[in-house]
Design an enzyme around this catalytic site. Structure first.
Site, short mmCIF file in Angstrom:
data_model
loop_
_atom_site.label_atom_id
_atom_site.label_comp_id
_atom_site.label_asym_id
_atom_site.label_seq_id
_atom_site.Cartn_x
_atom_site.Cartn_y
_atom_site.Cartn_z
N ASP A 218 2.21 0.04 -0.45
CA ASP A 218 1.74 0.08 -1.83
C ASP A 218 0.77 1.25 -1.99
O ASP A 218 -0.15 1.43 -1.18
CB ASP A 218 1.03 -1.24 -2.19
N ILE A 219 1.00 2.06 -3.02
CA ILE A 219 0.12 3.21 -3.28
C ILE A 219 -1.21 2.71 -3.83
O ILE A 219 -1.24 1.94 -4.80
CB ILE A 219 0.78 4.20 -4.26
N GLU B 201 4.82 0.61 -7.85
CA GLU B 201 4.37 1.51 -6.80
C GLU B 201 4.49 0.86 -5.43
O GLU B 201 3.83 1.27 -4.48
CB GLU B 201 2.93 1.97 -7.05
#
Length: 232
Positions: free
Chosen positions: A111-112, A154
């Protein structure tokens, strides 16, 4: 269609022998009648062949359209990575049919970090470009037999067949460090995009859903501990 052409050719040869070699049969036909019959038969065969030819081409075109449709349905349009539908419709059934090719496999959930903040500061176009760059980064750091999937805005899932947890942790940390080395926002080189990653092992297809949840738990453990970390 090939078998039909062979059958028609054999039939045409047999009829030609019957019509033009009267000694073989009791009936007697004039050459003009025999020629007209053969010409009519040839026309019928040619018309049938043309019809079959275009029907086959039509089927091939429809099959290609269906393949394109299936590919689009299984692919995230922004990043060109596989999507969640691909996992459910294609990958999981493959696990069940050929488990020896996949298990044990490792899962990496990525996950960004602070992606909403990135979109708010630089706009969604920049955010989309970051997602594309991250997708390319995944492709550069995993093997041909591995799978990179975008499963959320994301959030990404990497599926690594025949891979131990330790090897998966090494891959995950290598990817995490790649975020530091890339300038993912060219208009603001000082802005660093980071990611948090969670790793889990899956030993059989029946455990796949639970293993995804475990990888997700490891991801949130990394986030809760300060982000920009790998946990497994």
């Amino acid at each position: 269609m090939r078998n039909a052409l062979i059958s028609n050719a054999v039939l045409l040869i047999i009829l030609s022998i019957m019509l033009f070699i009267p000694d073989l049969i009791t009936a007697n036909y004039k050459d003009a009648e025999a020629s007209r019959f053969i010409a009519s038969l040839l026309i019928v065969i040619i018309v049938c062949w043309i019809n079959d030819h275009y029907r086959e081409r039509s089927h091939e075109a429809m099959d290609k359209l269906q393949q394109i449709k299936d590919q689009q349905a299984n692919t995230d349009q922004l990043t060109n990575l596989a999507n969640r539908r691909f996992i459910d419709a294609c990958l999981v059934p493959s696990f069940e049919k050929q488990p020896d090719l996949f298990f044990p496999l490792s899962l990496i959930m990525c996950d960004i970090d602070y992606f909403k903040r990135l979109n708010d500061n630089f706009g969604h176009d920049v955010g989309d470009n970051v997602l594309k760059s991250v997708a390319y980064m995944f492709k550069q750091n995993i093997r041909q037999q591995d799978f990179a999937c975008r499963i959320g805005g994301e959030e990404f899932l990497l599926i690594l067949p025949r891979t131990s947890v330790q090897d998966a942790l090494n891959v995950a940390d290598k990817i995490r460090k790649q975020f530091h080395q890339q300038q993912l926002v060219p208009s603001a080189p000082q802005y660093k995009v980071t990611a948090s990653l969670g790793v889990a092992l899956c030993n059989k297809s029946e455990e796949f859903s639970e293993s995804i949840k475990l990888a997700d738990m490891m991801l949130y453990k990394a986030k809760n501990n300060g982000r920009d970390q790998t946990r497994g």
